[in-house]
Design a protein around this motif. Structure first.
Motif, short mmCIF file in Angstrom:
data_model
loop_
_atom_site.label_atom_id
_atom_site.label_comp_id
_atom_site.label_asym_id
_atom_site.label_seq_id
_atom_site.Cartn_x
_atom_site.Cartn_y
_atom_site.Cartn_z
N ARG A 79 0.80 -1.22 0.00
CA ARG A 79 0.00 0.00 0.00
C ARG A 79 0.84 1.27 0.00
N SER A 247 2.31 -1.93 5.72
CA SER A 247 2.72 -1.39 4.41
C SER A 247 4.11 -0.79 4.40
N SER A 273 0.91 -6.10 3.22
CA SER A 273 0.03 -5.75 2.10
C SER A 273 0.57 -6.28 0.78
#
Length: 287
Positions: A79, A247, A273
């Motif tokens: 992300r 992330s 992620s």
């Protein structure tokens, strides 16, 4: 509102070149220091800039987690993928960073975003980067001056020297059996009991859970060196460590804590992620 006494670090704090207290920064603010305001809110992505415009440390430049410290999200990579480094190099130059500049970074989120900026600067080869202990709240509590003006762009000569050996990717994790993985997320996410952000709950097999918020107190002050060392005392080894989170952002807080203890660790930038983007969306890994 917290008082300056509550934010005083003299009674417990250890000296470390990667930390600076609010009172120390006040004394040095007029010197050749570049200050970066890294405040951000994942739930309201405009909040950090709004707060900056309402008041910041005099001379500080605003650095945005997603516009400056990350690149565009792809199918894989997580992300908050690492930024375009040529572009970030230009950003560092535009705020006046040279090879020997002292850079101070701060936020109001227990170092969550300041540590990302700290790590990126170190990854790009900059030596003198310091996190403001207690962040913006400590600055306010110590009656530091507040400014609403955005400083004019500067011209710095920063030249990056990427430390490519400071990261790992999914293939490295799959191939290196000697790698010790540290998951920085809160225990419930690590255990797969809840997952508020990513499509799959769980953790990377064999990872160990060390919650990133445990290295600071509830005011965002870095805990003492003894407590930092105690936090990591259950690590089976201090060699070949790799840290991840959701992330690749709050993992940097754990890397900073390890750094304070004299322990090197690598970052898995894509973190959970990225890892779960390769998994069936109904599958969790709890092993």
């Amino acid at each position: 509102m917290p008082t300056s006494a509550q934010y005083s670090t003299n009674h417990y704090q250890f000296m470390h070149p990667s930390l600076i207290s609010a009172s120390e920064l006040q004394a040095q603010l007029n010197k050749a220091i570049v200050v970066l305001d890294c405040r951000f809110n994942l739930m309201d992505k405009t909040q950090g800039l709004t707060l900056y415009r309402q008041g910041h440390i005099p001379g500080a430049f605003y650095i945005d987690l997603e516009r400056d410290l990350s690149s565009a999200v792809q199918t894989h990579g997580g992300r908050h993928p690492l930024p375009d480094f040529e572009r970030l190099q230009e950003k560092w130059r535009s705020v006046g960073i040279n090879q020997h500049t002292t850079v101070v970074v701060y936020d109001d989120s227990r170092m969550a975003y300041a540590a990302r900026a700290w790590w990126l600067l170190k990854y790009m080869g900059h030596a003198d980067v310091r996190i403001l202990d207690g962040g913006f709240n400590a600055w306010v509590a110590n009656k530091g001056a507040i400014d609403r003006r955005e400083p004019a762009a500067k011209s710095g000569g920063f030249k990056m020297d990427l430390q490519a050996n400071k990261t790992v990717n999914r293939d490295t994790i799959l191939e290196e059996s000697s790698l010790t993985l540290i998951d920085s997320r809160e225990p419930r996410r690590f255990q797969g009991l809840e997952e508020p952000i990513d499509p799959v709950a769980g953790h990377i097999p064999k990872a160990l859970n060390f919650f990133w918020q445990d290295v600071s107190d509830d005011k965002g002050l870095v805990k003492s060196l003894d407590l930092q060392k105690a936090h990591w005392s259950n690590l089976p080894t201090t060699e070949n460590l790799a840290v991840y989170c959701g992330s690749g952002v709050t993992a940097c807080v754990n890397i900073f804590s390890l750094h304070l203890c004299g322990i090197d660790a690598k970052l898995y930038p894509g973190s959970w992620s990225d890892w779960c983007s390769y998994l069936p969306q109904t599958t969790a890994s709890h092993s």
